[in-house]
Enzyme design. Structure first.
Site, short mmCIF file in Angstrom:
data_model
loop_
_atom_site.label_atom_id
_atom_site.label_comp_id
_atom_site.label_asym_id
_atom_site.label_seq_id
_atom_site.Cartn_x
_atom_site.Cartn_y
_atom_site.Cartn_z
CG ASP A 141 6.49 46.83 -39.31
OD1 ASP A 141 7.37 46.13 -38.79
OD2 ASP A 141 6.64 48.04 -39.55
CG ASP B 20 10.72 49.23 -32.97
OD1 ASP B 20 10.53 50.21 -32.24
OD2 ASP B 20 11.64 48.41 -32.77
CG ASP C 74 9.02 43.77 -35.87
OD1 ASP C 74 10.19 43.85 -35.46
OD2 ASP C 74 8.41 44.72 -36.39
#
Length: 227
Positions: free
Chosen positions: A177, A19, A17
């Site tokens: 995250d 961000d 991922d």
């Protein structure tokens, strides 16, 4: 590092991922959306609020940021466009890679690991960030939100990355995250690695299928060693 014990040696590639995983983009996103909200006369939000708003694409981000009375289809469309314009001019004021990310990428490059980025950030922004911060590392595929695939946690984009790289989904680590990333990994049959340093935190990751929780990027290297 926390591990549920289900993995075994055989990983061959990694999808990251963007961000909250590779880059801390939170402040620039929040500042840009707040500027848009101010132009329309709506109240802004704290940086911590944006931790909860981010993760499902720009339309959902803007919808969450707008007050309920401002969420008509027309208003959301206009605000998304304006937020994109502002963010395009303010994308890189405070953004930075998380500590240890470049060291991890150096190690992976040295070992020849196939790498990819998959984000719900619009594709043009995703490519812009990867080119700006990670051009010295060879990402085989860089994919943001686009018209070809639904956003995560739908697994279609992750599975297409596996197809492009030419490896079976079960050989991939999927590193992210948020709950969205953990659910994407599970749906794609990939090993879900949650990063404790990101926008959402360990509790959300554990509750949504995280198989390995790492507290620092270099802990990921331990997953790559023969078991």
């Amino acid at each position: 590092m926390e591990n549920d014990g289900r993995h075994k040696n055989g990983f061959q590639a990694i999808i990251f991922d963007l961000d909250g995983t590779l880059l801390d983009t939170l402040a620039d996103i929040g500042d840009s959306v707040n500027l848009m909200l101010g132009e329309y006369g709506f109240p802004g939000h704290t940086t911590d609020d944006y931790r909860r708003f981010i993760g499902n694409g720009i339309q959902m981000l803007v919808t969450r940021a707008l007050p309920i009375q401002g969420r008509s289809k027309e208003m959301v469309t206009a605000c998304v466009q304006r937020a994109r314009e502002i963010y395009w001019e303010n994308w890189n004021n405070k953004t930075r890679p998380y500590d240890g990310i470049t060291d991890l990428l150096d190690h992976l490059k040295k070992k020849g690991w196939p790498l990819a980025v998959l984000s719900n950030k619009p594709h043009d922004f995703t490519v812009r960030y990867v080119n700006a911060y990670f051009d010295k590392w060879d990402f085989k595929v860089v994919m943001g939100q686009n018209d070809h695939f639904p956003v995560k946690p739908d697994p279609a984009s992750a599975l297409d990355i596996a197809r492009q790289i030419g490896l079976a989904p079960e050989t991939f680590l999927f590193v992210g995250d948020s709950a969205v990333d953990m659910k994407t990994a599970a749906a794609a049959g990939m090993h879900a690695v949650g990063v404790a340093w990101g926008f959402r935190g360990p509790k959300e990751l554990r509750e949504n299928g995280c198989q390995t929780l790492v507290n620092h990027p270099l802990e990921i290297i331990e997953l790559l060693k023969p078991q």
